[in-house]
Design a protein around this motif. Structure first.
Motif, mmCIF file in Angstrom:
data_model
loop_
_atom_site.group_PDB
_atom_site.id
_atom_site.type_symbol
_atom_site.label_atom_id
_atom_site.label_comp_id
_atom_site.label_asym_id
_atom_site.label_seq_id
_atom_site.Cartn_x
_atom_site.Cartn_y
_atom_site.Cartn_z
ATOM 1 N N VAL A 663 6.245 2.670 -7.092
ATOM 2 C CA VAL A 663 4.917 3.351 -7.756
ATOM 3 C C VAL A 663 4.602 4.608 -7.099
ATOM 4 O O VAL A 663 4.392 4.797 -6.161
ATOM 5 C CB VAL A 663 3.615 2.221 -7.251
ATOM 6 N N THR A 664 4.319 5.458 -8.077
ATOM 7 C CA THR A 664 4.003 6.911 -7.799
ATOM 8 C C THR A 664 2.601 7.387 -8.036
ATOM 9 O O THR A 664 2.291 8.434 -7.697
ATOM 10 C CB THR A 664 5.053 7.785 -8.542
ATOM 11 N N SER A 665 1.885 6.697 -8.819
ATOM 12 C CA SER A 665 0.472 7.190 -9.098
ATOM 13 C C SER A 665 -0.402 6.805 -7.788
ATOM 14 O O SER A 665 -0.290 5.768 -7.359
ATOM 15 C CB SER A 665 -0.064 6.347 -10.158
ATOM 16 N N PRO A 666 -1.315 7.692 -7.418
ATOM 17 C CA PRO A 666 -2.190 7.533 -6.293
ATOM 18 C C PRO A 666 -3.071 6.191 -6.425
ATOM 19 O O PRO A 666 -3.091 5.204 -5.737
ATOM 20 C CB PRO A 666 -2.881 8.748 -5.950
ATOM 21 N N LEU A 667 -3.216 5.986 -7.602
ATOM 22 C CA LEU A 667 -4.303 4.860 -8.048
ATOM 23 C C LEU A 667 -3.364 3.508 -7.991
ATOM 24 O O LEU A 667 -3.725 2.485 -7.081
ATOM 25 C CB LEU A 667 -4.789 4.842 -9.294
ATOM 26 N N GLY A 668 -2.251 3.543 -8.366
ATOM 27 C CA GLY A 668 -1.446 2.354 -8.453
ATOM 28 C C GLY A 668 -1.028 1.977 -6.817
ATOM 29 O O GLY A 668 -1.204 0.921 -6.473
ATOM 30 N N GLN A 669 -0.553 3.232 -6.026
ATOM 31 C CA GLN A 669 -0.297 2.943 -4.665
ATOM 32 C C GLN A 669 -1.554 2.265 -4.108
ATOM 33 O O GLN A 669 -1.311 1.352 -3.116
ATOM 34 C CB GLN A 669 0.091 3.834 -4.102
ATOM 35 N N ALA A 670 -2.716 2.627 -4.286
ATOM 36 C CA ALA A 670 -3.713 1.907 -3.562
ATOM 37 C C ALA A 670 -3.988 0.729 -3.948
ATOM 38 O O ALA A 670 -4.350 -0.257 -3.368
ATOM 39 C CB ALA A 670 -5.281 2.878 -4.019
ATOM 40 N N LEU A 671 -3.785 0.220 -5.356
ATOM 41 C CA LEU A 671 -3.900 -1.062 -5.827
ATOM 42 C C LEU A 671 -2.896 -1.823 -5.322
ATOM 43 O O LEU A 671 -3.230 -3.207 -5.060
ATOM 44 C CB LEU A 671 -3.896 -1.170 -7.464
ATOM 45 N N VAL A 672 -1.690 -1.698 -5.264
ATOM 46 C CA VAL A 672 -0.598 -2.480 -4.941
ATOM 47 C C VAL A 672 -0.429 -2.625 -3.378
ATOM 48 O O VAL A 672 0.288 -3.158 -2.918
ATOM 49 C CB VAL A 672 0.689 -2.213 -5.431
ATOM 50 N N GLY A 673 -1.154 -1.500 -2.620
ATOM 51 C CA GLY A 673 -1.174 -1.463 -1.213
ATOM 52 C C GLY A 673 0.197 -0.956 -0.693
ATOM 53 O O GLY A 673 0.727 -1.402 0.479
ATOM 54 N N GLY A 674 0.966 -0.008 -1.117
ATOM 55 C CA GLY A 674 2.250 0.588 -0.836
ATOM 56 C C GLY A 674 2.729 1.614 -1.827
ATOM 57 O O GLY A 674 2.292 1.720 -2.968
ATOM 58 N N THR A 675 3.914 1.803 -1.583
ATOM 59 C CA THR A 675 4.526 2.652 -2.686
ATOM 60 C C THR A 675 5.757 1.906 -3.579
ATOM 61 O O THR A 675 6.345 2.400 -4.381
ATOM 62 C CB THR A 675 5.584 3.666 -1.959
ATOM 63 N N THR A 676 5.668 0.784 -3.349
ATOM 64 C CA THR A 676 6.399 -0.383 -4.223
ATOM 65 C C THR A 676 5.773 -1.601 -4.605
ATOM 66 O O THR A 676 4.724 -1.948 -3.642
ATOM 67 C CB THR A 676 7.926 -0.512 -3.763
ATOM 68 N N THR A 677 6.086 -2.106 -5.844
ATOM 69 C CA THR A 677 5.448 -3.392 -5.995
ATOM 70 C C THR A 677 6.563 -4.475 -6.731
ATOM 71 O O THR A 677 7.716 -3.801 -7.251
ATOM 72 C CB THR A 677 4.336 -3.326 -7.167
ATOM 73 N N THR A 678 6.411 -5.696 -6.797
ATOM 74 C CA THR A 678 7.469 -6.689 -7.256
ATOM 75 C C THR A 678 6.809 -7.106 -8.608
ATOM 76 O O THR A 678 5.890 -7.719 -8.443
ATOM 77 C CB THR A 678 7.665 -7.609 -6.171
ATOM 78 N N ILE A 679 7.789 -7.080 -9.627
ATOM 79 C CA ILE A 679 7.269 -7.900 -10.990
ATOM 80 C C ILE A 679 8.632 -8.929 -11.358
ATOM 81 O O ILE A 679 9.350 -8.769 -10.564
ATOM 82 C CB ILE A 679 7.057 -6.897 -11.990
ATOM 83 N N ASP A 680 8.042 -10.107 -11.986
ATOM 84 C CA ASP A 680 8.858 -10.687 -12.838
ATOM 85 C C ASP A 680 8.942 -10.783 -14.412
ATOM 86 O O ASP A 680 8.423 -10.116 -14.771
ATOM 87 C CB ASP A 680 8.792 -12.232 -11.854
ATOM 88 N N GLY A 681 9.518 -11.959 -14.637
ATOM 89 C CA GLY A 681 9.265 -11.919 -16.060
ATOM 90 C C GLY A 681 8.295 -12.215 -16.932
ATOM 91 O O GLY A 681 7.951 -12.002 -18.148
ATOM 92 N N ASN A 682 7.402 -12.706 -16.216
ATOM 93 C CA ASN A 682 5.986 -13.090 -16.658
ATOM 94 C C ASN A 682 5.259 -12.008 -16.904
ATOM 95 O O ASN A 682 4.525 -11.793 -17.965
ATOM 96 C CB ASN A 682 5.210 -14.059 -15.279
ATOM 97 N N ASN A 683 5.544 -10.697 -16.211
ATOM 98 C CA ASN A 683 4.937 -9.635 -16.527
ATOM 99 C C ASN A 683 5.347 -9.107 -18.059
ATOM 100 O O ASN A 683 4.364 -8.468 -18.703
ATOM 101 C CB ASN A 683 5.436 -8.402 -15.336
ATOM 102 N N ALA A 684 6.644 -9.124 -18.239
ATOM 103 C CA ALA A 684 7.379 -8.973 -19.492
ATOM 104 C C ALA A 684 6.578 -9.601 -20.506
ATOM 105 O O ALA A 684 6.175 -8.911 -21.721
ATOM 106 C CB ALA A 684 8.749 -9.127 -19.698
ATOM 107 N N TYR A 685 6.572 -10.853 -20.419
ATOM 108 C CA TYR A 685 5.999 -11.588 -21.760
ATOM 109 C C TYR A 685 4.711 -11.669 -21.831
ATOM 110 O O TYR A 685 3.868 -12.074 -22.791
ATOM 111 C CB TYR A 685 6.514 -13.262 -21.637
ATOM 112 N N PHE A 686 3.719 -11.675 -20.802
ATOM 113 C CA PHE A 686 2.356 -11.864 -20.506
ATOM 114 C C PHE A 686 1.392 -10.876 -20.239
ATOM 115 O O PHE A 686 0.320 -10.911 -20.131
ATOM 116 C CB PHE A 686 2.045 -13.424 -19.732
ATOM 117 N N ASN A 687 1.884 -9.754 -19.821
ATOM 118 C CA ASN A 687 1.339 -8.656 -19.484
ATOM 119 C C ASN A 687 1.945 -7.242 -19.739
ATOM 120 O O ASN A 687 2.439 -6.563 -18.653
ATOM 121 C CB ASN A 687 1.030 -8.630 -17.881
#
Length: 945
Positions: A663-687
């Motif tokens: 995650v490279t955006s400052p807002l995004g880093q603040a929201l996920v609490g770090g510089t990386t985040t984990t997603i799965d297939g539910n993100n693809a179909y439902f978000n």
């Protein structure tokens, strides 16, 4: 080793019984020999075929008197009485103009005259194999009515009928001696990789259109049946050798050769065996299309070039964002960021011809053992088939199948009115690899993406400050970042290349790993000898998929274990003749069930009426439904193809797929609490957002971010489910003034059509229709806009169904006639179109991929003059739109002429043939991605006693 010694011992052992020998010759009314005529003992399966001189020899344990039947395609049937041992017979067959009495099996799962087939059926006989002007019989199938061929490689051709063509044709089934040829991993047929040798073809039957009522889920848009020769009938040692040359502007002139041998022997009336071996090697049609895949007219000079047959340039990023990252790290002055353009730049890729050896090979080995424990009661068959080779497969990417292997093993019990068979198919990916990831990771092995793009940004700023124009600055920046790049042909490049293609990790390698299997069994019983008022059949099948890509293609990583699921089906059919046998009714229904989906019923009803004094005018009509279960890819794929993740939608697959992303955006880093985040297939179909709406957003985001956000559309799709078709067909077969005529028309209605949808899932925030970024960083919709605007998203290609009804219709006309002096002519025409309201589902690609008009024709003469024959075949198709996950674009109209001349050498019992394909020399293509198809010249010698 023991089993092979046992097999060898069977070949050289036999039991002696009292035998009757019959020999003779088969000729036509002009005293010309008829090779390949069938000679069978009446009431038995025992038989043989005539050699090139029309001579035959038949041995049976049946004692005289008895009768033999002699037949050949295009001639009438003769019954001859045998009254003594060693009797010699001279048989003269009369020519028969009509083909309506040929026997076919596939349409109704039982032998019936062609005239009585309830649906359209095309045939390719052993005689057609001999006279084809194509290098192989499989290539020659392209001249059949209804057939559209799609060439991904010189050794990988995909057959399609009635629209919606793809290389990965999961809507079409191919059976060889009852075994489905589909790849367990890929779910589609790899041409004739593990099919039949030219020497072993007994017959080929094609059923275009839905056949689910008898053959189940995968027989959705057509089915091809290939039957090999039985060693009880076709015996001896046959060999062929072909040598020639391929010519293509890109590849030049290259050698081509193909060899084959068939050995078959009937030891007695109880045991026979055969073995086949073929080997082909040549040079692939080089793929050298360097047009940009995404933007028409863009060439290599563009900073964000993505070439059709160039790999590694898929690594692309916004160069201004790179500059901002460098500035945040203190590696670039903040003021310099504004000198960078707000546009994407791609890495320099490698041409496909530098990432493969362009060698195409195919070896096939098969053997079978045939037992008749009670002579004429039933037959037990053990058959093993092996296919090996190099080829190119095209899906979302281009894949070099290097040392790819498939094998099938079958045990079958076959009687007059029944069969029971079980077989399994397994494959090994060998040293196959993905060419896109090869290009990406050879680049990364030399220099990381972040380093390359950083050097590009720094050089662009420096050259701009020095007075360079934007075009000059881009050129200088690329040359700077590419300094020291690995060059094809150097040891450094080869070392990196070898490491990448042997590594299955997509982050650093490109190897395809596969050891998937299919286990299948089916059975059928015909009650015709027990029930007299109608012919009734019942049958069923069971299949288990066992997927094992070691997590490379499917979500079958060790942490989740393998993927296994089952399918089964049951069917019945009733046939009844009425009105003095002029009217034939056929009704059938099948029920199929897969572990992941509700069951489906597939009914079929047809009527066939034979009119005219000689019943030579036959009208048919049918209605049937078909369905197609989502393939293993539709359900369980989790495959990174670089620019997107191909993601199947089985409910358990959504949690099987998981990925950690930066995650490279400052807002995004603040929201996920770090510089990386984990997603799965539910993100693809439902978000997620549709890719089309994100493209519209990006075009307007810089100038008017509020209006741009209003264009974003949240993805709203269901998990994939079976697609269905309602198929209506009318047809006519008949003979008029010596012309054999076949006309058919069809109308198909598709529902829940399976296709692909590309979406972008933000790494944070909540996808919404027209989100409002003015609501601030605490609003989930505004957060998702920030993620999309700053490139913090993951692209997915989903498998789903469209809610829009798709309709297709078409018709075909075929005409053939035998002219005086043994000339034969044939011609056919096909029309196809489909109806899909794209405006109602703008993100969905139906992929009809079929010419509206196709014309084919041929003229031949097997007896032009003594021992000489010839055949000329021509085909034309108009231009059409090609849509696929690899690329979209127009396919030009093409005219192709193939020809051959043959010379029989009776003393050697052989035929010498000289042939050429694409005589006009104009290179053409059948889909986007593979190389243009050039010319092929060959000379072959076939010895077939």
């Amino acid at each position: 080793m023991k089993i092979y010694l046992f097999i060898i011992s069977l070949f050289f052992c036999s039991i002696s019984f009292a035998q009757t020998s019959v020999s003779g010759s088969v000729k036509d009314s002009k005293n010309e020999p008829i090779p390949g005529a069938n000679i069978t003992v009446s009431g038995e399966d025992a038989g043989t075929v005539s050699d090139i001189d029309g001579n035959f020899s038949l041995v049976t344990t049946k004692k005289p008197p008895f009768e033999i039947k002699v037949s050949s395609v295009g001639y009438g049937v003769k019954t001859i009485s045998v009254t003594s041992n060693n009797q010699k017979i001279a048989v003269v067959l009369d020519e028969e103009q009509t083909l309506l009495d040929e026997i076919v099996v596939s349409a109704s799962r039982a032998p019936e005259r062609l005239r009585e087939s309830p649906v359209t059926i095309e045939r390719f006989t052993a005689a057609d194999v001999k006279k084809t002007a194509s290098p192989t019989f499989y290539d020659g199938l392209e001249n059949l009515k209804e057939v559209q061929m799609n060439t991904s490689s010189m050794s990988f051709k995909s057959i399609n009928t009635r629209g919606f063509a793809t290389v990965a044709n999961t809507r079409f089934m191919q059976l060889v001696d009852g075994m489905d040829n589909s790849s367990p991993l890929l779910n589609f047929v790899l041409g004739n990789l593990i099919g039949v040798s030219d020497l072993d073809v007994a017959s080929v039957e094609l059923l275009p259109g839905a056949s689910s009522a008898l053959y189940g889920a995968n027989a959705f848009n057509g089915i091809l049946f290939m039957k090999s020769k039985n060693p009880f009938i076709d015996q001896g040692v046959s060999v062929y050798a072909k040598y020639g040359q391929t010519n293509q502007k890109a590849a030049g002139a290259n050698e081509y050769y193909d060899y084959g041998v068939r050995v078959a022997h009937k030891f007695n009336d109880y045991f026979a065996a055969k073995a086949n071996f073929t080997f082909m090697k040549g040079t692939e049609w080089w793929a050298t299309d360097y047009d940009d895949k995404t933007v028409e007219g863009r060439d290599r000079s563009h900073p964000n070039y993505n070439g059709m047959n160039v790999y590694g340039d898929e690594a692309s990023t916004n160069i201004k964002s790179v500059g901002q990252t460098l500035a945040n790290m203190g590696l670039l002055p903040a003021s310099a960021v504004n000198l960078l353009p707000n546009e994407n730049v791609s890495r320099t890729g490698y041409n496909e011809v530098d990432l493969t050896d362009n060698v195409v090979k195919n070896a096939k080995v098969d053997f079978s053992l045939h037992f008749k424990p009670f002579k004429n009661d039933f037959e037990i068959i053990w058959q093993s088939k092996f296919g090996f080779g190099n080829s190119v497969y095209q899906g979302a990417n281009r894949y070099y199948l290097n040392g790819f292997q498939m094998q099938q093993h079958k045990l079958e019990l076959e009687g007059k009115n029944f069969f029971v068979r079980g077989y399994f198919t397994t494959e090994d990916g060998g040293n196959s690899y993905d060419m896109l990831f090869t290009g990406l990771n050879v680049n990364r092995a030399w220099k990381a993406d972040s380093t390359w793009f950083g050097q590009y940004a720094g050089a662009y700023v420096q050259s701009t400050l020095a007075g360079a124009t934007p075009e000059q600055a881009h050129t200088i920046a690329r040359n700077t970042a590419d300094t020291g790049r690995l060059i094809p042909g150097t040891p450094e490049f080869q070392n990196a290349f070898n490491q990448v293609i042997s590594n299955p990790d997509v982050l650093s390698g490109s190897k395809l790993v596969d050891n998937s299997k299919i286990y299948h069994s089916d059975a059928n019983y015909n009650f015709r000898d027990l029930i007299k008022f109608a012919e009734i059949q019942v049958g069923g099948s069971y299949r288990r998929y066992d997927l094992n890509s070691f997590g490379r293609i499917y979500t079958d990583t060790p942490q989740f274990g393998g993927i296994k699921y089952d399918e089964y089906g049951l069917y019945t059919q009733v046939q009844k003749k009425l009105m003095d046998d002029r009217l034939k009714f056929t009704g059938s229904v099948r029920y199929d069930k897969s572990d992941n989906f509700d069951g489906n019923y597939s009914p079929r009803v047809s009527l066939v009426y034979s009119a005219g004094e000689n019943r030579n005018h036959v009208f048919r009509g049918s209605f049937q439904t078909g369905f197609r279960n989502p393939t293993t890819q539709d359900q369980y794929i989790g495959f990174n193809v670089g620019n997107a993740i191909l993601l199947g939608s089985a409910p358990d697959n959504l949690t099987r797929y998981e990925e950690t992303l930066p995650v490279t955006s400052p807002l995004g880093q603040a929201l996920v609490g770090g510089t990386t985040t984990t997603i799965d297939g539910n993100n693809a179909y439902f978000n997620s957002y549709t890719a089309q709406s994100v493209a519209a957003f990006s075009a307007l985001a810089t100038s008017d971010p509020i209006a741009a956000s209003a264009l974003l559309v949240r993805t709203d799709v269901d998990l994939v489910k079976p697609e269905t078709v309602k198929a209506f067909e009318l047809g006519y077969r008949g003979q008029y003034e010596g012309f054999n005529i076949d006309i058919n028309g069809y109308y198909n209605i598709y529902n829940d059509f399976i296709g692909n949808l590309t979406v972008l899932a933000p790494l944070y925030g909540t996808a919404q229709d027209a989100p409002n970024p003015l609501l601030g960083p605490t609003d989930p919709g505004a957060q998702s806009v920030d993620a999309i605007a700053t490139g913090n998203y993951r692209a997915f290609q989903l498998y789903t169904n469209t809610d829009i009804e798709i309709k297709s219709l078409g018709f075909g006309v075929g005409v053939s006639k035998k002219l005086p002096r043994d000339f034969e002519i044939s011609a056919n025409y096909n029309y196809a179109q489909f109806d899909f309201d794209q405006a109602k589902d703008p993100s969905f690609e139906a992929g009809f991929n079929t010419p509206k008009h196709r014309v084919k024709g041929s003229i031949s003469n097997d007896k032009l003059f003594k021992n000489f024959g010839f055949n000329v075949s021509a085909r034309w198709s108009d231009e059409y739109l090609w849509e696929s996950s690899f690329a979209d674009g127009m396919i030009d109209a093409a005219t192709v002429v193939d020809a051959q001349i043959s010379y029989g050498i009776p003393t050697l019992k052989s035929v010498l043939k000289v042939g050429a394909t694409n005589l006009g020399g104009k290179e053409y293509r059948q889909l986007l991605g593979p190389g243009l198809i050039g010319q092929q010249y060959f000379v072959s010698l076939t010895i077939n006693p």
